[in-house]
Design an enzyme around this catalytic site. Structure first.
Site, PDB file in Angstrom:
ATOM      1  N   ARG A 107       0.842  -1.206   0.000  1.00 35.35           N
ATOM      2  CA  ARG A 107       0.000   0.000   0.000  1.00 35.35           C
ATOM      3  C   ARG A 107       0.873   1.250   0.000  1.00 35.35           C
ATOM      4  O   ARG A 107       0.895   2.025   0.942  1.00 35.35           O
ATOM      5  CB  ARG A 107      -0.962  -0.083   1.159  1.00 35.35           C
ATOM      6  CG  ARG A 107      -1.971  -1.153   0.794  1.00 35.35           C
ATOM      7  CD  ARG A 107      -2.978  -1.398   1.771  1.00 35.35           C
ATOM      8  NE  ARG A 107      -4.274  -1.419   1.134  1.00 35.35           N
ATOM      9  CZ  ARG A 107      -5.388  -1.680   1.764  1.00 35.35           C
ATOM     10  NH1 ARG A 107      -5.379  -1.892   3.035  1.00 35.35           N
ATOM     11  NH2 ARG A 107      -6.521  -1.688   1.112  1.00 35.35           N
ATOM     12  N   GLN A 112      -1.128   2.660  -5.803  1.00 36.01           N
ATOM     13  CA  GLN A 112      -2.548   2.931  -5.507  1.00 36.01           C
ATOM     14  C   GLN A 112      -3.471   2.510  -6.642  1.00 36.01           C
ATOM     15  O   GLN A 112      -4.564   2.022  -6.413  1.00 36.01           O
ATOM     16  CB  GLN A 112      -2.748   4.414  -5.196  1.00 36.01           C
ATOM     17  CG  GLN A 112      -2.525   4.699  -3.726  1.00 36.01           C
ATOM     18  CD  GLN A 112      -2.719   6.146  -3.354  1.00 36.01           C
ATOM     19  OE1 GLN A 112      -3.177   6.948  -4.157  1.00 36.01           O
ATOM     20  NE2 GLN A 112      -2.353   6.488  -2.145  1.00 36.01           N
ATOM     21  N   ASP A 115      -4.388  -1.125  -6.377  1.00 39.50           N
ATOM     22  CA  ASP A 115      -4.832  -1.572  -5.062  1.00 39.50           C
ATOM     23  C   ASP A 115      -6.274  -2.073  -5.124  1.00 39.50           C
ATOM     24  O   ASP A 115      -7.237  -1.335  -4.883  1.00 39.50           O
ATOM     25  CB  ASP A 115      -4.671  -0.411  -4.072  1.00 39.50           C
ATOM     26  CG  ASP A 115      -4.956  -0.809  -2.643  1.00 39.50           C
ATOM     27  OD1 ASP A 115      -5.493  -1.922  -2.429  1.00 39.50           O
ATOM     28  OD2 ASP A 115      -4.660  -0.005  -1.750  1.00 39.50           O
ATOM     29  N   SER A 118      -8.425  -1.947  -1.933  1.00 37.33           N
ATOM     30  CA  SER A 118      -9.073  -0.655  -1.699  1.00 37.33           C
ATOM     31  C   SER A 118     -10.268  -0.448  -2.618  1.00 37.33           C
ATOM     32  O   SER A 118     -11.312   0.030  -2.177  1.00 37.33           O
ATOM     33  CB  SER A 118      -8.083   0.497  -1.906  1.00 37.33           C
ATOM     34  OG  SER A 118      -7.204   0.568  -0.830  1.00 37.33           O
ATOM     35  N   TYR A 211      -1.667  -0.705   9.220  1.00 37.69           N
ATOM     36  CA  TYR A 211      -2.726  -1.594   9.690  1.00 37.69           C
ATOM     37  C   TYR A 211      -2.807  -1.548  11.219  1.00 37.69           C
ATOM     38  O   TYR A 211      -1.902  -1.058  11.887  1.00 37.69           O
ATOM     39  CB  TYR A 211      -2.449  -3.032   9.241  1.00 37.69           C
ATOM     40  CG  TYR A 211      -2.640  -3.247   7.767  1.00 37.69           C
ATOM     41  CD1 TYR A 211      -3.911  -3.320   7.226  1.00 37.69           C
ATOM     42  CD2 TYR A 211      -1.550  -3.367   6.912  1.00 37.69           C
ATOM     43  CE1 TYR A 211      -4.100  -3.528   5.864  1.00 37.69           C
ATOM     44  CE2 TYR A 211      -1.723  -3.565   5.553  1.00 37.69           C
ATOM     45  CZ  TYR A 211      -3.005  -3.656   5.035  1.00 37.69           C
ATOM     46  OH  TYR A 211      -3.196  -3.855   3.690  1.00 37.69           O
TER      47      TYR A 211
HETATM   48  P1  NAD Z   1      -8.566  -3.361   7.097  1.00 34.39           P
HETATM   49  O1  NAD Z   1      -9.621  -3.832   6.154  1.00 34.39           O
HETATM   50  O2  NAD Z   1      -7.401  -4.235   7.408  1.00 34.39           O
HETATM   51  O3  NAD Z   1      -9.308  -2.996   8.498  1.00 34.39           O
HETATM   52  C1  NAD Z   1     -10.392  -2.082   8.553  1.00 34.39           C
HETATM   53  C2  NAD Z   1     -10.222  -1.140   9.714  1.00 34.39           C
HETATM   54  O4  NAD Z   1     -10.498  -1.814  10.942  1.00 34.39           O
HETATM   55  C3  NAD Z   1      -8.836  -0.536   9.873  1.00 34.39           C
HETATM   56  O5  NAD Z   1      -8.946   0.871   9.795  1.00 34.39           O
HETATM   57  C4  NAD Z   1      -8.386  -1.009  11.251  1.00 34.39           C
HETATM   58  O6  NAD Z   1      -7.603  -0.034  11.934  1.00 34.39           O
HETATM   59  C5  NAD Z   1      -9.712  -1.217  11.943  1.00 34.39           C
HETATM   60  N1  NAD Z   1      -9.664  -2.068  13.151  1.00 34.39           N
HETATM   61  C6  NAD Z   1      -8.935  -3.198  13.370  1.00 34.39           C
HETATM   62  N2  NAD Z   1      -9.188  -3.675  14.601  1.00 34.39           N
HETATM   63  C7  NAD Z   1     -10.089  -2.835  15.190  1.00 34.39           C
HETATM   64  C8  NAD Z   1     -10.742  -2.793  16.456  1.00 34.39           C
HETATM   65  N3  NAD Z   1     -10.498  -3.700  17.384  1.00 34.39           N
HETATM   66  N4  NAD Z   1     -11.608  -1.779  16.683  1.00 34.39           N
HETATM   67  C9  NAD Z   1     -11.857  -0.843  15.733  1.00 34.39           C
HETATM   68  N5  NAD Z   1     -11.276  -0.809  14.531  1.00 34.39           N
HETATM   69  C10 NAD Z   1     -10.408  -1.799  14.264  1.00 34.39           C
HETATM   70  O7  NAD Z   1      -8.032  -1.931   6.709  1.00 34.39           O
HETATM   71  P2  NAD Z   1      -7.962  -1.198   5.290  1.00 34.39           P
HETATM   72  O8  NAD Z   1      -9.238  -0.530   5.020  1.00 34.39           O
HETATM   73  O9  NAD Z   1      -7.468  -2.191   4.320  1.00 34.39           O
HETATM   74  O10 NAD Z   1      -6.881  -0.073   5.564  1.00 34.39           O
HETATM   75  C11 NAD Z   1      -5.758  -0.301   6.393  1.00 34.39           C
HETATM   76  C12 NAD Z   1      -4.809   0.876   6.383  1.00 34.39           C
HETATM   77  O11 NAD Z   1      -4.164   0.977   5.128  1.00 34.39           O
HETATM   78  C13 NAD Z   1      -5.454   2.215   6.640  1.00 34.39           C
HETATM   79  O12 NAD Z   1      -4.552   2.958   7.413  1.00 34.39           O
HETATM   80  C14 NAD Z   1      -5.550   2.820   5.284  1.00 34.39           C
HETATM   81  O13 NAD Z   1      -5.608   4.241   5.305  1.00 34.39           O
HETATM   82  C15 NAD Z   1      -4.266   2.322   4.686  1.00 34.39           C
HETATM   83  N6  NAD Z   1      -4.287   2.330   3.221  1.00 34.39           N
HETATM   84  C16 NAD Z   1      -3.243   2.934   2.566  1.00 34.39           C
HETATM   85  C17 NAD Z   1      -3.235   2.948   1.169  1.00 34.39           C
HETATM   86  C18 NAD Z   1      -2.103   3.599   0.424  1.00 34.39           C
HETATM   87  O14 NAD Z   1      -1.363   4.335   0.996  1.00 34.39           O
HETATM   88  N7  NAD Z   1      -1.941   3.298  -0.844  1.00 34.39           N
HETATM   89  C19 NAD Z   1      -4.264   2.355   0.472  1.00 34.39           C
HETATM   90  C20 NAD Z   1      -5.294   1.757   1.162  1.00 34.39           C
HETATM   91  C21 NAD Z   1      -5.293   1.741   2.559  1.00 34.39           C
END
Ligand code: NAD
Length: 363
Positions: A107, A112, A115, A118, A211
């Site tokens: 990520r 992006q 991805d 996402s 994460y």
């Molecule tokens: P994910 O599907 O792994 O998890 C969903 C969300 O659940 C996350 O925000 C996580 O912090 C939250 N979570 C986990 N345990 C929890 C708990 N006990 N209580 C409440 N919330 C909880 O996550 P995702 O949507 O795939 O995204 C993960 C990270 O990656 C984020 O920081 C996102 O901004 C980042 N991201 C970055 C890029 C990039 O830079 N290219 C792209 C996509 C996502």
């Protein structure tokens, strides 16, 4: 659907010969004639299509039967769900297939456009909010009418990653009062920028790569208390909390469900990885004390047209890394994105957690 006609057209222009399985796009409303117009050939026989491909683009991982059909040295790109697909991965290893897993694309900014986690989470988060609204017996917006004033519904989102943020934005557009919670404190700013209230807890569980990390027992207890109070006052709860490679954390116990209002709805987006609600059954709707708990599977398929369009563009961007302008496939996979997502190559499983998993099981 892994490829849409717009992307087929680009691939054909770049010199690829594209073959599409008969009716593969029908469920997403891309009929065969659009693919033919874009320059693809339609293949009626599934086995012949798989066996004849040099590069196979897919949404779901190949089955063991499909892996056995692939020609030696073929390349497969798609979601590989490695932890639950070890048999097919073994077959691909033994047949010297090269498999790239889109869920392993790092990520980083440069990746992006590739991805797919996402893009599909965006589709899923949108559908979850719509599903919640459609099953809620209340209006979401505040209404001032001749028949009285209606208070807005409260929507709570647990987990404010990609899917959660999209669910927040969609519920806000529908006029609800939105609250959200995430263990990563950094998510607070993004939640607030969408006009929702961020529920604060003195925990920051930001792990590696952006994460979440797993919480300690004491942290879990604190989280439970705050989340339970927010759940009890919500009309719709959408849960998206996940920790990569682990079972989803339980955020809503059966006891908490008992404190919810009759007519309240829970959409558990983590249903397939264990569920964020204790009462969730994947693929089913459970009724408990007047509360509806929906454990949906494959939410992006409800917006299949756009989910396929986004996924196909992710694949197209990935292909531009893999195939040079002259049409030759890059000889090494040293590029950071390619090496991180390379699951199987040259008779070896290149992703350590998957090779450990397979080594721990059958040879
Ligand atoms: P994910 O599907 O792994 O998890 C969903 C969300 O659940 C996350 O925000 C996580 O912090 C939250 N979570 C986990 N345990 C929890 C708990 N006990 N209580 C409440 N919330 C909880 O996550 P995702 O949507 O795939 O995204 C993960 C990270 O990656 C984020 O920081 C996102 O901004 C980042 N991201 C970055 C890029 C990039 O830079 N290219 C792209 C996509 C996502």
């Amino acid at each position: 659907m892994a490829c849409v006609p717009e992307v087929v057209q680009k691939l054909v222009k770049a010199g690829f010969e594209v073959r599409v399985e008969h009716d593969a796009g029908a469920g997403a409303h891309y009929p065969d004639d659009l693919y033919i117009a874009a320059g693809a050939g339609i293949e009626p026989a599934h086995d012949r299509l798989v066996a004849g491909a040099q590069i196979l683009l897919c949404v779901q991982p190949p089955t063991t039967a499909e892996a056995a059909l692939l020609s030696r040295g073929a390349i497969v790109i798609g979601f590989m769900n490695p932890a639950n697909n070890t048999d097919a991965i073994r077959v691909m290893r033994d047949r010297k297939i090269t498999a790239f897993a889109l869920e392993l694309v790092p990520r980083i900014s440069r990746a992006q456009s590739m991805d797919a986690l996402s893009s599909q989470a965006t589709a899923g988060g949108y559908v979850a909010a719509i599903l919640g609204a459609a099953n809620c017996p209340k209006f979401l917006p505040m209404l001032t009418t001749a028949a009285g004033t209606i208070r807005p519904a409260t929507v709570l989102i647990l987990g404010a990653g990609v899917a959660g943020l999209m669910a927040i934005a969609t519920a806000k557009r529908l006029g609800a009062v939105v609250e959200a919670y995430d263990v990563r404190r950094a998510a607070g700013e993004q939640v607030r920028s969408l006009g929702a209230k961020f529920l604060e807890l003195e925990i920051n569980a930001e792990g590696s790569g952006g994460y979440a990390r797993e919480l300690t027992a004491e942290e879990k207890e604190k989280e439970q208390q705050m989340v339970s109070a927010a759940v009890a006052r919500a009309d719709i709860v959408i849960t998206t909390a996940a920790i990569p490679g682990r079972k989803a954390p339980v955020l809503i116990t059966g006891q908490t469900v008992a404190t919810m209002r009759p007519g309240a709805v829970i959409i558990d987006m983590a249903a397939e990885s264990g569920g964020n609600c204790q009462l969730t059954k994947p693929g089913e709707t459970v009724h408990d004390n007047g509360v509806m708990i929906i454990g949906p599977k494959n939410l992006p398929s409800h917006v299949a047209f756009h989910a396929s369009q986004m996924y196909a563009k992710n694949l197209h961007s990935f292909l531009t890394l893999l195939v040079g302008k002259d049409g030759s496939i890059v000889s090494d996979f040293t590029d950071e994105v390619l090496s991180a997502s390379l699951l199987v190559h040259g008779g070896e499983i290149r992703h350590k957690p998957t090779s450990d998993l397979i080594a721990g099981g059958k040879p």
